[in-house]
Design an enzyme around this catalytic site. Structure first.
Site, PDB file in Angstrom:
ATOM      1  N   GLU A 255      20.570  18.327  -7.366  1.00 50.54           N
ATOM      2  CA  GLU A 255      19.808  19.570  -7.572  1.00 50.54           C
ATOM      3  C   GLU A 255      18.872  19.840  -6.405  1.00 50.54           C
ATOM      4  O   GLU A 255      17.654  19.671  -6.495  1.00 50.54           O
ATOM      5  CB  GLU A 255      19.106  19.503  -8.930  1.00 50.54           C
ATOM      6  CG  GLU A 255      20.142  19.445 -10.041  1.00 50.54           C
ATOM      7  CD  GLU A 255      19.549  19.285 -11.435  1.00 50.54           C
ATOM      8  OE1 GLU A 255      18.415  19.714 -11.652  1.00 50.54           O
ATOM      9  OE2 GLU A 255      20.255  18.717 -12.300  1.00 50.54           O
TER      10      GLU A 255
ATOM     11  N   GLU B  60      26.873  21.030 -14.622  1.00 48.22           N
ATOM     12  CA  GLU B  60      25.829  21.555 -13.743  1.00 48.22           C
ATOM     13  C   GLU B  60      26.082  20.971 -12.351  1.00 48.22           C
ATOM     14  O   GLU B  60      27.043  21.344 -11.709  1.00 48.22           O
ATOM     15  CB  GLU B  60      24.480  21.175 -14.336  1.00 48.22           C
ATOM     16  CG  GLU B  60      23.290  21.848 -13.690  1.00 48.22           C
ATOM     17  CD  GLU B  60      21.981  21.253 -14.178  1.00 48.22           C
ATOM     18  OE1 GLU B  60      21.021  21.997 -14.327  1.00 48.22           O
ATOM     19  OE2 GLU B  60      21.911  20.018 -14.395  1.00 48.22           O
TER      20      GLU B  60
ATOM     21  N   GLU C 256      17.969  27.491 -14.269  1.00 49.03           N
ATOM     22  CA  GLU C 256      16.726  26.910 -14.795  1.00 49.03           C
ATOM     23  C   GLU C 256      15.660  26.782 -13.713  1.00 49.03           C
ATOM     24  O   GLU C 256      14.466  26.886 -14.009  1.00 49.03           O
ATOM     25  CB  GLU C 256      17.007  25.548 -15.445  1.00 49.03           C
ATOM     26  CG  GLU C 256      17.493  24.495 -14.470  1.00 49.03           C
ATOM     27  CD  GLU C 256      17.857  23.166 -15.151  1.00 49.03           C
ATOM     28  OE1 GLU C 256      18.192  23.184 -16.344  1.00 49.03           O
ATOM     29  OE2 GLU C 256      17.787  22.130 -14.479  1.00 49.03           O
TER      30      GLU C 256
HETATM   31  C1  NOJ Z   1      18.281  19.597 -17.910  1.00 47.59           C
HETATM   32  C2  NOJ Z   1      19.348  20.603 -18.149  1.00 47.59           C
HETATM   33  O1  NOJ Z   1      19.858  21.078 -16.928  1.00 47.59           O
HETATM   34  C3  NOJ Z   1      18.791  21.718 -18.967  1.00 47.59           C
HETATM   35  O2  NOJ Z   1      19.739  22.728 -19.130  1.00 47.59           O
HETATM   36  C4  NOJ Z   1      18.310  21.184 -20.284  1.00 47.59           C
HETATM   37  O3  NOJ Z   1      17.700  22.213 -21.010  1.00 47.59           O
HETATM   38  C5  NOJ Z   1      17.310  20.059 -20.076  1.00 47.59           C
HETATM   39  N1  NOJ Z   1      17.833  19.090 -19.176  1.00 47.59           N
HETATM   40  C6  NOJ Z   1      16.972  19.374 -21.397  1.00 47.59           C
HETATM   41  O4  NOJ Z   1      18.102  18.709 -21.871  1.00 47.59           O
HETATM   42 CA    CA Z   2      19.385  20.059 -14.598  1.00 52.93          CA
END
Ligand code: NOJ
Ligand code: CA
Length: 704
Positions: free
Chosen positions: A199, A500, A506
């Site tokens: 990430e 991911e 996010e």
């Molecule tokens: C990281 C994930 O990428 C996200 O989508 C998720 O809401 C959180 N972890 C909590 O599990």
């Molecule tokens: Ca993540």
């Protein structure tokens, strides 16, 4: 020396060479040419060539002073100059040199296969294969096998360490594979061995500015070639990162176990495929299916339960800080809130509702308390069974959530029960997570000592695969966050649907300085997404979420959020925003409702990595086409050539575009929706705002 055997079959030719001072043997296409060089000195290089079906790509394998090397050229131009092959083991025979070529076998394949779901329904696997066997000099029993597959769009090769004297248990100390590139190419890359896994924002720099990088890594050469180095079918091995050893040379750098061993196993051992995709346009990399072609065929017989689709969920509200994963007055995963999402999903035709924070274990610092998570026990204010039934009655399914926070042992203890519960409740998809900030994955070793493993080493490669296989037994599909990188195993296990493995939406909720810049999604299709689908979670309509998460926002226009559904391929796509934000904007919401997630055909219409990309995809279940076009921070005028349409038909294009004064920074919501009649001769002019995009649905006009 003698040529022992040479079959004349068109499909398969066997070349076996014995003795030292071997003749130069060239396999060109499928024509085996042996140049006898009787009496040649021992140092004479032993060389074999194999070409791709259209002869554009050529691999040359040569032994140089007993060290195996390979090189790759395209249309006569070098792409990879002679690069080392081999392994260093912790004990047992040396597999790093003093080899001779024992045999080479070529085969040719031209077959098509059908994806269970995907961005392209039918995929052609057309390649020439050369499998070589290396052996020690006379009396030396060492053996190493390497298989090369040469496609018109690149090369894959993998090793097999056969059983041999002195070698039963294998501990790989180093893989010696090199990738000697031919110039200081432009590179798009993320760093390896950083705590936030994959990430990171992509850096666009000269190759010489890279050190340790993850794959896939993408290059543009000065003469306009596009390359991606990655791996396929990563199975019971460490994942490969690349270390720039010197100049333009990368060396394979396997992610180690906590004790430094790279890979453990027993002979015979097969490595994943090392891959080099080659194209003369950026879009050519996207249209290459080399990684999937190098994976094993589907192992799941009945695939009726594996269905692509779109989902909504109790998710963004936690990332915005409106509700919490943990229990208490702001708990998001309550029965009434979940019903609200189920009703919304049913009203608008979504397939699934993801609910995060439904299970016990989130209270306190969940990123540190991984052993507290239960994957079967809901919080008391969440009626799991009742909600699963409520959803089912409305034609919607709950999507399960297994956040392990890196507690893999805790998860593995509960995994069978957790997936059995999903099956019992009709939950057909689970999103999982492996957040483990700043530490690795804790593992208790045989002596009871707790160790930290990387997310990407062999321990976790094994774990992630065990989850896929367990989920398949309970008929559950997966969307993995903080995953192992994709290497195409969706072909073999089509329940491994999306993941991911990059900065997703996010980061726009809370990333601050680390949030996605406008060019991020113009890089992803040419880097991370060459590995496979991504659960990016597009579709944020409230781009500024004022009152929540100060100093954060989404850096796109509204129209670009729509275009991402087409540009970023995923068989499971989320409509990530809150229900009320969609119902406040019914016109753009219609596009999200319409857009499919399972395609017949994918075509890249134009692209420049990091600047813009336009992709057209045909729906797998209708005659509709969709186009997504996105720009970085600059405005653009692009042309979409619609010659892929059926020339016999007229179509209606519904165009969701940036308004003339739209701008991601100053005027992100300004959007225009237009309808035009188009045909296969139309050249649509697209006008994208800074940070903007266009989303188009094209459907056949009704015959009058
Ligand atoms: C990281 C994930 O990428 C996200 O989508 C998720 O809401 C959180 N972890 C909590 O599990
Ligand atoms: Ca993540």
């Amino acid at each position: 020396m003698r040529l022992l055997s040479r079959s004349r079959s068109v499909q398969r030719r066997l070349l076996t060479i014995v003795g030292r001072g071997i003749p130069t043997a060239a396999i060109v296409g499928l024509a085996v040419i042996i140049q006898a060089a009787h009496g040649a000195p021992v140092a004479t290089p032993q060389t074999i060539e194999v070409e791709s079906p259209d002869k554009s790509v050529k691999v040359t394998i040569a032994l140089r002073g007993g060290v195996p090397t390979y090189s790759v050229s395209r249309l006569g131009q070098p792409v990879v100059s002679p690069s080392r092959l081999g392994f260093r083991l912790r004990q047992g025979p040396a597999l790093d040199g003093n080899f001779e070529l024992a045999s080479g076998v070529t085969t040719s394949v031209d077959r098509s296969w059908t994806q269970v779901w995907g961005e392209q329904k039918i995929i052609r696997d057309h390649h020439n294969q050369l499998a070589i066997e290396l052996k020690g000099p006379s009396g030396d029993p060492r053996r190493l096998e390497i298989t090369f597959r040469v496609f018109d769009d690149g090369v894959g090769f993998r090793y097999r360490i056969p059983a041999q004297p002195g070698l039963s248990k294998i501990e790989i100390a180093d893989e010696l594979t090199e990738f000697c590139l031919t110039g200081d190419h432009r590179a798009w890359w993320i760093p390896a061995y950083e705590h936030n896994r994959y990430e990171y924002r992509y850096t666009d720099s000269a190759l010489s500015k890279t050190t340790k990088v993850h794959t896939p890594i993408t290059f543009e050469s000065a003469d306009g070639l596009y390359l991606s180095i990655h791996e396929a079918a990563l199975t019971d091995f460490a994942s490969m990162t690349l270390w720039r050893a010197n100049g333009n040379t990368y060396q394979a750098d396997l992610v180690p176990w906590s004790d430094g061993v790279k890979v453990r196993g027993a002979a015979p051992m097969t490595s994943p495929w090392r891959t080099i995709q080659i194209a003369d346009s950026p879009g050519g990399l996207i249209e290459s299916y080399l990684i999937l072609n190098l994976n094993e065929p589907n192992k799941i017989e009945d695939v009726s339960w594996i269905t692509p689709g779109k989902y909504v969920g109790i998710w963004w509200e936690m990332h915005l800080g409106m509700s919490t994963w943990g229990s208490g007055p702001k708990h998001g995963a309550t029965t009434p809130n979940t019903r609200r999402y189920i009703d919304f999903a049913a009203r608008h035709g979504f397939d699934g509702v993801l609910v995060e924070g439904w299970n016990r274990g989130w209270d306190g610092d969940w990123t540190a308390n991984s052993d507290s998570f239960s994957f079967t026990r809901p919080y008391p204010d969440y009626d799991l069974e009742g909600l699963a039934e409520y959803a089912r009655q409305r034609g919607v399914r709950l999507i399960g959530h297994h956040e392990t926070s890196g507690g893999v042992e805790n998860y593995e203890r509960q995994m069978e029960d957790a997936f059995a519960l999903c099956q019992k409740l009709g939950i057909r998809a689970v999103k999982s997570g492996y957040v483990a900030h700043g530490r690795g994955i804790r593992r208790t070793d045989e002596t009871g000592q707790v160790r930290n493993e990387w997310h990407h080493g062999q321990y976790m490669v094994r774990h992630y695969r065990k989850v896929v296989e367990t989920a398949a037994r309970y008929r559950v599909t997966l969307d993995v966050h903080e995953p192992i990188k994709d290497t195409g195993i969706r072909r073999t296990y089509p329940n491994m649907m999306t993941r991911e493995g990059a900065c997703g939406q996010e980061f726009n909720a809370w990333g601050g300085e680390r949030r996605n810049l406008p060019d991020h999604t113009t890089i992803l299709p040419f880097t991370r997404m060459l590995a496979g689908p991504m659960d990016f979670t597009p579709g944020i309509f409230d781009l500024l979420f004022e009152g929540y998460q100060q100093d954060n926002r989404v850096s796109t226009t509204l129209a670009k959020q729509l275009a991402l559904y087409v540009v970023l391929y995923s068989p499971l796509h989320m409509a990530a925003d809150l229900p009320q934000n969609y119902e406040a904007r019914p016109e753009p919401f219609q596009f999200i409702k319409d857009v499919p997630t399972d395609w017949d055909t994918t075509k890249v219409l134009n692209a420049r990595i990091g600047d813009y990309v336009t992709i057209a995809r045909k729906d797998r279940h209708s005659d509709d086409w969709y186009i997504g076009s996105i720009s970085d921070e600059h405005p653009r005028r692009l042309e979409a050539d619609l010659s892929f349409l059926d020339p016999e038909r007229a179509y209606i294009a519904q165009i969701y575009r940036d308004a003339d004064d739209a701008d991601w920074d100053k005027n992100p919501y300004a959007m225009a929706v237009e309808t035009k009649t188009v045909t296969a001769t139309t050249r649509l002019s697209l006008s994208l705002a800074p940070g903007g995009g266009t989303a188009i649905r094209i459907r056949p006009a009704r015959q009058e």
